[in-house]
Design a protein around this motif. Structure first.
Motif, PDB file in Angstrom:
ATOM      1  N   SER A   1       2.168 -13.403  -1.695  1.00 19.47           N
ATOM      2  CA  SER A   1       0.872 -12.945  -1.218  1.00 19.47           C
ATOM      3  C   SER A   1       0.384 -13.736  -0.006  1.00 19.47           C
ATOM      4  O   SER A   1      -0.772 -13.632   0.377  1.00 19.47           O
ATOM      5  N   ASP A   2       1.265 -14.515   0.604  1.00 22.03           N
ATOM      6  CA  ASP A   2       0.856 -15.250   1.792  1.00 22.03           C
ATOM      7  C   ASP A   2       1.898 -15.147   2.882  1.00 22.03           C
ATOM      8  O   ASP A   2       2.943 -14.628   2.697  1.00 22.03           O
TER       9      ASP A   2
ATOM     10  N   ASN B   1       2.022  -7.113  -7.299  1.00 19.97           N
ATOM     11  CA  ASN B   1       2.516  -7.156  -8.679  1.00 19.97           C
ATOM     12  C   ASN B   1       2.759  -5.756  -9.225  1.00 19.97           C
ATOM     13  O   ASN B   1       3.746  -5.520  -9.937  1.00 19.97           O
ATOM     14  N   ASP B   2       1.872  -4.813  -8.910  1.00 13.36           N
ATOM     15  CA  ASP B   2       2.043  -3.441  -9.370  1.00 13.36           C
ATOM     16  C   ASP B   2       3.330  -2.837  -8.821  1.00 13.36           C
ATOM     17  O   ASP B   2       4.117  -2.239  -9.559  1.00 13.36           O
TER      18      ASP B   2
ATOM     19  N   ASP C   1       2.172  -8.791  -0.204  1.00  8.28           N
ATOM     20  CA  ASP C   1       0.908  -8.182   0.199  1.00  8.28           C
ATOM     21  C   ASP C   1      -0.191  -9.224   0.014  1.00  8.28           C
ATOM     22  O   ASP C   1      -0.109 -10.038  -0.916  1.00  8.28           O
ATOM     23  N   LEU C   2      -1.192  -9.199   0.880  1.00 14.06           N
ATOM     24  CA  LEU C   2      -2.318 -10.117   0.718  1.00 14.06           C
ATOM     25  C   LEU C   2      -3.039  -9.877  -0.602  1.00 14.06           C
ATOM     26  O   LEU C   2      -3.582 -10.797  -1.205  1.00 14.06           O
ATOM     27  N   ASN C   3      -3.019  -8.627  -1.062  1.00 15.31           N
ATOM     28  CA  ASN C   3      -3.597  -8.279  -2.353  1.00 15.31           C
ATOM     29  C   ASN C   3      -2.508  -8.445  -3.418  1.00 15.31           C
ATOM     30  O   ASN C   3      -1.640  -7.592  -3.572  1.00 15.31           O
ATOM     31  N   LYS C   4      -2.537  -9.567  -4.120  1.00 14.68           N
ATOM     32  CA  LYS C   4      -1.469  -9.870  -5.076  1.00 14.68           C
ATOM     33  C   LYS C   4      -1.397  -8.844  -6.206  1.00 14.68           C
ATOM     34  O   LYS C   4      -0.324  -8.586  -6.735  1.00 14.68           O
ATOM     35  N   ASP C   5      -2.530  -8.237  -6.578  1.00 13.33           N
ATOM     36  CA  ASP C   5      -2.504  -7.198  -7.604  1.00 13.33           C
ATOM     37  C   ASP C   5      -1.665  -6.005  -7.161  1.00 13.33           C
ATOM     38  O   ASP C   5      -0.891  -5.454  -7.945  1.00 13.33           O
ATOM     39  N   PHE C   6      -1.814  -5.595  -5.897  1.00 16.20           N
ATOM     40  CA  PHE C   6      -0.983  -4.510  -5.359  1.00 16.20           C
ATOM     41  C   PHE C   6       0.491  -4.905  -5.422  1.00 16.20           C
ATOM     42  O   PHE C   6       1.342  -4.127  -5.842  1.00 16.20           O
TER      43      PHE C   6
ATOM     44  N   GLY D   1       0.831  -1.195   0.000  1.00 14.42           N
ATOM     45  CA  GLY D   1       0.000   0.000   0.000  1.00 14.42           C
ATOM     46  C   GLY D   1       0.868   1.248   0.000  1.00 14.42           C
ATOM     47  O   GLY D   1       2.027   1.221  -0.429  1.00 14.42           O
TER      48      GLY D   1
END
Length: 64
Positions: A63-64, A50-51, A43-48, A12
């Protein structure tokens, strides 16, 4: 000279700020600082994650 490997937990706002800081460390501190390798962003949000990996050049995403 040895290298510093960095992992950042969280992709984030604060995680991105840390990634930018580590990436700019050699510019800020100059000679004598070992090279910094951005190894892993998590991050738990893999899209974040990857970005951030794409923006700053992290080698791995978790992500885990």
């Amino acid at each position: 000279m040895s290298r510093i490997g960095v992992a950042v937990i969280g992709a984030g706002m604060i995680g991105r700020a840390h990634a930018a800081g580590y990436r700019a460390a050699s510019t800020v501190f100059g000679k004598g600082l070992p090279p910094v390798d951005l190894v892993t962003i998590s991050d738990l949000n893999k899209d974040f994650a990857n970005d951030v990996a794409g923006r700053f050049g992290f080698e791995k995403v978790e992500s885990d």
